[in-house]
Design an enzyme around this catalytic site. Sequence first.
Site, PDB file in Angstrom:
ATOM      1  N   ILE A  26       0.826  -1.210   0.000  1.00 38.41           N
ATOM      2  CA  ILE A  26       0.000   0.000   0.000  1.00 38.41           C
ATOM      3  C   ILE A  26       0.862   1.263   0.000  1.00 38.41           C
ATOM      4  CG2 ILE A  26      -1.968  -1.066   1.191  1.00 38.41           C
ATOM      5  CD1 ILE A  26      -0.995   0.487   3.681  1.00 38.41           C
ATOM      6  N   TRP A 152      12.830  -1.119   3.497  1.00 36.84           N
ATOM      7  CA  TRP A 152      11.885  -0.272   2.769  1.00 36.84           C
ATOM      8  C   TRP A 152      12.237   1.216   2.826  1.00 36.84           C
ATOM      9  CZ3 TRP A 152      10.671   2.969   6.607  1.00 36.84           C
ATOM     10  CH2 TRP A 152      10.742   2.477   7.915  1.00 36.84           C
ATOM     11  N   ASN A 153      13.186   1.600   3.678  1.00 34.47           N
ATOM     12  CA  ASN A 153      13.365   3.055   3.867  1.00 34.47           C
ATOM     13  C   ASN A 153      14.089   3.730   2.699  1.00 34.47           C
ATOM     14  OD1 ASN A 153      15.665   1.689   4.710  1.00 34.47           O
ATOM     15  ND2 ASN A 153      16.109   3.103   6.377  1.00 34.47           N
ATOM     16  N   SER A 178      12.145  -5.626   0.704  1.00 31.82           N
ATOM     17  CA  SER A 178      11.132  -5.527   1.764  1.00 31.82           C
ATOM     18  C   SER A 178       9.737  -5.703   1.173  1.00 31.82           C
ATOM     19  CB  SER A 178      11.230  -4.166   2.441  1.00 31.82           C
ATOM     20  OG  SER A 178      10.078  -3.959   3.222  1.00 31.82           O
ATOM     21  N   LEU A 245      28.483 -21.681   8.739  1.00 33.36           N
ATOM     22  CA  LEU A 245      29.809 -21.055   8.617  1.00 33.36           C
ATOM     23  C   LEU A 245      29.886 -20.051   7.476  1.00 33.36           C
ATOM     24  CD1 LEU A 245      31.022 -23.930  10.132  1.00 33.36           C
ATOM     25  CD2 LEU A 245      33.014 -22.584   9.562  1.00 33.36           C
ATOM     26  N   GLU A 251      23.674  -4.341   8.588  1.00 36.00           N
ATOM     27  CA  GLU A 251      23.529  -2.894   8.762  1.00 36.00           C
ATOM     28  C   GLU A 251      22.219  -2.725   9.520  1.00 36.00           C
ATOM     29  OE1 GLU A 251      23.045   0.138   8.944  1.00 36.00           O
ATOM     30  OE2 GLU A 251      23.120   1.081   6.981  1.00 36.00           O
ATOM     31  N   GLY A 253      20.328  -0.981  13.356  1.00 36.94           N
ATOM     32  CA  GLY A 253      19.783   0.314  13.793  1.00 36.94           C
ATOM     33  C   GLY A 253      20.840   1.312  14.224  1.00 36.94           C
ATOM     34  N   CYS A 285      18.815   4.774   9.309  1.00 32.88           N
ATOM     35  CA  CYS A 285      19.640   4.206  10.380  1.00 32.88           C
ATOM     36  C   CYS A 285      20.567   5.247  10.987  1.00 32.88           C
ATOM     37  CB  CYS A 285      20.424   3.022   9.836  1.00 32.88           C
ATOM     38  SG  CYS A 285      21.250   3.417   8.300  1.00 32.88           S
ATOM     39  N   GLU A 383      15.987   3.167  19.547  1.00 34.08           N
ATOM     40  CA  GLU A 383      15.699   3.684  18.213  1.00 34.08           C
ATOM     41  C   GLU A 383      14.194   3.792  17.976  1.00 34.08           C
ATOM     42  OE1 GLU A 383      16.712   1.269  14.775  1.00 34.08           O
ATOM     43  OE2 GLU A 383      17.624   3.029  13.858  1.00 34.08           O
ATOM     44  N   LYS A 453      29.014  -2.282  17.550  1.00 34.99           N
ATOM     45  CA  LYS A 453      28.091  -2.655  18.626  1.00 34.99           C
ATOM     46  C   LYS A 453      26.773  -3.183  18.027  1.00 34.99           C
ATOM     47  CE  LYS A 453      28.241   0.670  21.965  1.00 34.99           C
ATOM     48  NZ  LYS A 453      28.465   2.054  22.451  1.00 34.99           N
ATOM     49  N   GLU A 460      29.032  -1.765   3.947  1.00 34.79           N
ATOM     50  CA  GLU A 460      28.598  -1.565   2.574  1.00 34.79           C
ATOM     51  C   GLU A 460      29.545  -0.515   2.000  1.00 34.79           C
ATOM     52  OE1 GLU A 460      23.811  -1.928   2.666  1.00 34.79           O
ATOM     53  OE2 GLU A 460      24.639  -0.065   3.416  1.00 34.79           O
TER      54      GLU A 460
HETATM   55  O1  TXE Z   1      12.836  -4.271   9.631  1.00 33.61           O
HETATM   56  P1  TXE Z   1      13.046  -5.780   9.262  1.00 33.61           P
HETATM   57  P2  TXE Z   1      11.480  -3.497   9.931  1.00 33.61           P
HETATM   58  C1  TXE Z   1      15.525  -1.229  11.887  1.00 33.61           C
HETATM   59  C2  TXE Z   1      14.839  -0.108  12.608  1.00 33.61           C
HETATM   60  C3  TXE Z   1      13.402  -0.487  12.545  1.00 33.61           C
HETATM   61  C4  TXE Z   1      13.515  -1.963  12.742  1.00 33.61           C
HETATM   62  C5  TXE Z   1      12.357  -2.775  12.241  1.00 33.61           C
HETATM   63  O2  TXE Z   1      15.267  -0.102  13.940  1.00 33.61           O
HETATM   64  O3  TXE Z   1      12.619   0.095  13.557  1.00 33.61           O
HETATM   65  O4  TXE Z   1      14.666  -2.326  12.022  1.00 33.61           O
HETATM   66  O5  TXE Z   1      12.040  -2.410  10.903  1.00 33.61           O
HETATM   67  C6  TXE Z   1      13.408  -8.951   6.244  1.00 33.61           C
HETATM   68  N1  TXE Z   1      14.683 -13.611   8.063  1.00 33.61           N
HETATM   69  N2  TXE Z   1      15.755  -0.963  10.504  1.00 33.61           N
HETATM   70  O6  TXE Z   1      10.493  -4.316  10.685  1.00 33.61           O
HETATM   71  O7  TXE Z   1      11.866  -6.582   9.685  1.00 33.61           O
HETATM   72  C7  TXE Z   1      12.220  -8.118   5.860  1.00 33.61           C
HETATM   73  O8  TXE Z   1      11.293  -8.848   5.082  1.00 33.61           O
HETATM   74  C8  TXE Z   1      15.060 -12.993   6.929  1.00 33.61           C
HETATM   75  C9  TXE Z   1      17.001  -0.349  10.182  1.00 33.61           C
HETATM   76  O9  TXE Z   1      10.998  -2.968   8.677  1.00 33.61           O
HETATM   77  O10 TXE Z   1      14.383  -6.153   9.739  1.00 33.61           O
HETATM   78  C10 TXE Z   1      12.898  -6.992   5.088  1.00 33.61           C
HETATM   79  O11 TXE Z   1      13.198  -7.417   3.769  1.00 33.61           O
HETATM   80  N3  TXE Z   1      14.629 -11.767   6.586  1.00 33.61           N
HETATM   81  C11 TXE Z   1      17.276  -0.338   8.770  1.00 33.61           C
HETATM   82  C12 TXE Z   1      14.185  -6.792   5.882  1.00 33.61           C
HETATM   83  O12 TXE Z   1      14.370  -7.993   6.640  1.00 33.61           O
HETATM   84  C13 TXE Z   1      13.789 -11.127   7.409  1.00 33.61           C
HETATM   85  C14 TXE Z   1      16.203  -0.319   7.798  1.00 33.61           C
HETATM   86  C15 TXE Z   1      14.148  -5.605   6.868  1.00 33.61           C
HETATM   87  O13 TXE Z   1      13.007  -5.732   7.667  1.00 33.61           O
HETATM   88  C16 TXE Z   1      13.364 -11.711   8.615  1.00 33.61           C
HETATM   89  C17 TXE Z   1      14.997  -1.007   8.250  1.00 33.61           C
HETATM   90  C18 TXE Z   1      13.846 -13.018   8.931  1.00 33.61           C
HETATM   91  N4  TXE Z   1      13.502 -13.648  10.047  1.00 33.61           N
HETATM   92  C19 TXE Z   1      14.827  -1.272   9.575  1.00 33.61           C
HETATM   93  N5  TXE Z   1      12.552 -10.842   9.249  1.00 33.61           N
HETATM   94  C20 TXE Z   1      18.457   0.492   8.373  1.00 33.61           C
HETATM   95  N6  TXE Z   1      19.623   0.094   8.864  1.00 33.61           N
HETATM   96  O14 TXE Z   1      18.338   1.449   7.607  1.00 33.61           O
HETATM   97  C21 TXE Z   1      12.463  -9.740   8.470  1.00 33.61           C
HETATM   98  N7  TXE Z   1      13.207  -9.902   7.353  1.00 33.61           N
END
Ligand code: TXE
Length: 496
Positions: A26, A152-153, A178, A245, A251, A253, A285, A383, A453, A460
Site C-alpha cells: 500500500i 523499505w526506507n 522488503s 559457517l 547494517e 539500527g 539508520c 531507536e 556494537k 557496505e
Molecule cells: O525491519 P526488518 P522493519 C531497523 C529499525 C526499525 C527496525 C524494524 O530499527 O525500527 O529495524 O524495521 C526482512 N529472516 N531498521 O520491521 O523486519 C524483511 O522482510 C530474513 C534499520 O521494517 O528487519 C525486510 O526485507 N529476513 C534499517 C528486511 O528484513 C527477514 C532499515 C528488513 O526488515 C526476517 C529497516 C527473517 N527472520 C529497519 N525478518 C536500516 N539500517 O536502515 C524480516 N526480514
Amino acid sequence: MSSLQHHSNWVNGAHQPPAEGRIHVINPATESPLFTIDSTPSSTVSTIIQSSLSNFSSGIWSSSSASDRYLVLSKAATLLRSRLPHYIRLETSQTGRPIREMTAQLSRIPEWLEYFASLARTHEGRVTPFKGPVVNTLTRSPLGVVVQITPWNHPLLIAIKKIAAALAAGNSVIVKPSESAPLSVLEMGKLFQEAGLPDGTLQIVCGYGRETGKFLCESPLVAKIDLTGGLQTYAAIAPNASKNLIPITAELGGKAPVCIFPSVPVEKAVKAALFASFIASGQTCVTGSRLLVHSDIYDEFVSLMVERTKALRVGDPMDERTQIGAVISRASVERCASFVMKAVIENGNVLCGGGPTRVDGKGFFFQPTLIETSAESNLSCNEVFGPVIAIIRCKSEDEIIQIANSTSFALGASVWSNDFSQAHRVAEKIDAGIVWINGHHLNDPSSPWGGFKESGMGKENGIEAFESYTKVKSTIINYGQEPTWFDDEVENARYG
Ligand code: TXE
C-alpha cells in the site's frame, strides 16, 4: 479476484507464474493499495537457490572477465539514469517519502553501479612478503550464491549498493526486497538483463521476512548474507549462518548523536539538526535522533529549532513543496506515539509535535516532534525510526562525548564545530562507524558504511564491500631448488 496489478518474482531472466500467496503493498501516504507481489513459499525458494547455484557453477558470470563485468554494470548505470523519473515516482508512492528527497537520492544511485564497475575493472591482487625463495600471490574469487535482504526506507539505494558490490565480485545474487516497498528492486531484474547480465545471475524473490527471507537465510547452499534491517532480524538469521559457517554483513539500527558546539552559529546549527533529524521522517539508520547541545548555545538553539520544526511542511509526498512525508505503516505511527507517551511519563518536555496527523484525512503521518529529555531516558537510548527526536542539554565537551557513546548503537554521528581542533578531538573519541564533521547523511559509493556494537558488522560501499564478496586464496610458489624435509642430505647438513 483482485484488480490490482500483480508483480511476480524475477527468476532465471523472466517473471515467474504468480505464487499462490500474494502480498498487498500500500501507499503509506494514502493507505490505498498499489499492487500485489508474490509471497514465495519454501519449496520455490529451494528451487531458486538451486538455479542460482547452477548459474554460479556454470561460470557464465563468476568466471567472466573484469572488463565484461565493468561493461554490464556501467550499462546498468546508464539505463537506470535514463529511467530515473519513473523510479522517483515509484519510490515516492511505495515509501511515502517526499518526492524532493527521492529525486535527490535516486539521482545518485547510478554512481554506485559506476563505482563498482570501475572497481571490478581495476581491483588488483597482491604479492605478500614471504621468507625464502617463495612468491605468494593473493587472488580473490567470488563467494557463490549470496542472499541480500533489503529494507523499505531507501529501497533502491540499499539494494543497488549491495547488488553492485556482489555482482562486481562475480557472485550470483538473490535479493529479497522488503515486502513494504519491493517494486523498484523487483524491476531491476529486467534492467540488468537489458544491460547484458546473464539470466539467473540476479534473482529477485518477494515475500515476508519471517517466511521467504527466513527460508533463504537458512539454506546451507548460500555463501553469504547481507542484511539491512532490524536487530531482531539479525538475531533470527545469525544462528543458522553461524551453523553454516557463512559471513553476514549486517547494517542494523542506530541512535546517531548530533553534537552541537557553541562555535557554530545558531542558524546553521538548527538547519543542520533539521536535516539530520527529519529526512525520511527520521526513518534512516543514521537519523540524528539525539541532539546533544552545549549549554552555552542551548536556549537559543532550542527556541529556533522549535520554531523551524513547527514550520516544516508535512504533506502529500508527491507535492514538490512537501518536506515531511508519511511513515511506513500504522504500526510505525503507533510506535512513535508510544515513544512520546513513555517520554512524558519520564518527565520529558514535548516542545512540539507529539502525535499522529493526516493529510487530506488519510495516511500514516506523524508530526515532527522534539522532546527535551535526559540522556538516560527511553527516548534517548532506543531507536524510534520515526520523527521523534530527543534534545539533551550538555554542559561540556566531555559530557557530549560521554553521552554520544552511551547507547548500545554505534553507527553514525555528527560533530558541528567551527573550532577545528575541537571537531577533530571529538570525532576521534566518538565510537561510531561513520562520523561527519560539519555534515550529516553524506554518503558516497567509495566511503565504507556500517557500524559497531548493536548497529551491526561489516561494511557496505567501498573496497571493503567489494572484498567482503570475495574469498582470498594464497598461491605459494616455491622457486628454490632445495628440497626441505625427509631428505638425508638436507637433514645431515642441518643437524649433523
Ligand atoms: O525491519 P526488518 P522493519 C531497523 C529499525 C526499525 C527496525 C524494524 O530499527 O525500527 O529495524 O524495521 C526482512 N529472516 N531498521 O520491521 O523486519 C524483511 O522482510 C530474513 C534499520 O521494517 O528487519 C525486510 O526485507 N529476513 C534499517 C528486511 O528484513 C527477514 C532499515 C528488513 O526488515 C526476517 C529497516 C527473517 N527472520 C529497519 N525478518 C536500516 N539500517 O536502515 C524480516 N526480514
